[in-house]
Design an enzyme around this catalytic site. Sequence first.
Site, mmCIF file in Angstrom:
data_model
loop_
_atom_site.group_PDB
_atom_site.id
_atom_site.type_symbol
_atom_site.label_atom_id
_atom_site.label_comp_id
_atom_site.label_asym_id
_atom_site.label_seq_id
_atom_site.Cartn_x
_atom_site.Cartn_y
_atom_site.Cartn_z
ATOM 1 N N ARG A 9 0.818 -1.212 0.000
ATOM 2 C CA ARG A 9 0.000 0.000 0.000
ATOM 3 C C ARG A 9 0.858 1.271 0.000
ATOM 4 N NH1 ARG A 9 -4.732 -2.545 -0.524
ATOM 5 N NH2 ARG A 9 -5.292 -3.952 1.122
ATOM 6 N N SER A 85 -3.724 -12.836 -2.550
ATOM 7 C CA SER A 85 -4.845 -12.267 -1.816
ATOM 8 C C SER A 85 -5.440 -13.335 -0.926
ATOM 9 C CB SER A 85 -5.909 -11.776 -2.811
ATOM 10 O OG SER A 85 -7.109 -11.486 -2.160
ATOM 11 N N ASP A 87 -8.442 -13.284 -0.047
ATOM 12 C CA ASP A 87 -9.866 -13.353 -0.370
ATOM 13 C C ASP A 87 -10.239 -14.519 -1.278
ATOM 14 O OD1 ASP A 87 -10.275 -11.076 1.119
ATOM 15 O OD2 ASP A 87 -10.169 -9.735 -0.609
ATOM 16 N N MET A 129 -10.958 -11.540 8.125
ATOM 17 C CA MET A 129 -10.746 -10.588 7.041
ATOM 18 C C MET A 129 -11.393 -11.093 5.761
ATOM 19 S SD MET A 129 -6.849 -9.381 7.742
ATOM 20 C CE MET A 129 -6.860 -8.265 6.355
ATOM 21 N N ARG A 131 -12.700 -8.273 3.337
ATOM 22 C CA ARG A 131 -13.275 -7.080 2.722
ATOM 23 C C ARG A 131 -14.637 -7.345 2.088
ATOM 24 N NH1 ARG A 131 -9.767 -3.294 -1.117
ATOM 25 N NH2 ARG A 131 -8.465 -5.102 -0.881
#
Length: 170
Positions: A9, A85, A87, A129, A131
């Site tokens: 980031r 990731s 996710d 987690m 998102r």
Amino acid sequence: GGTVIGSARCQDFRAREGRLRAARNLVKRGITNLCVIGGDGSLTGADTFRAEWGGLLADLVKTGGITAEEAQRSSHLNIVGMVGSIDNDFCGTDMTIGTDSALHRIIEIVDAITTTAQSHQRTFVLEVMGRHCGYLALITALACGADWVFIPESPPEDDWEEHLCRRLTE
């Protein structure tokens, strides 16, 4: 990983000036191949960097940041992007880099919480987690036999709190 070395980031890279500095650093070190492992932000940044590469080199030559010879030697930037990731939300992959280790850690925590909850006869709520993706929550719920799971892809009904309390008192 990027988190450890501080590149995760990176705010500087979002601006062209930051990408100019990155391009200069790569050229000065003779680096023309990158392997970017990350999620949407990292891969989007890599694609922007790739698209701007020629213009970045031209600007650096114009401002004296690099020589014309250095620009010529670094005229091509090869980038390989790998989805990293937790996710697990990238089409065409069985499991993205990071998902398995995230699930492993979550199940370790669930095991520890479960024994405490049982010994104290308590209900525990665990948030994981993910998102906008409920993969980790869903797989964790299946693996540990959770009574409830909330995932973004299927939001709970309006009266879920009352229904949950009724079920807990039955």
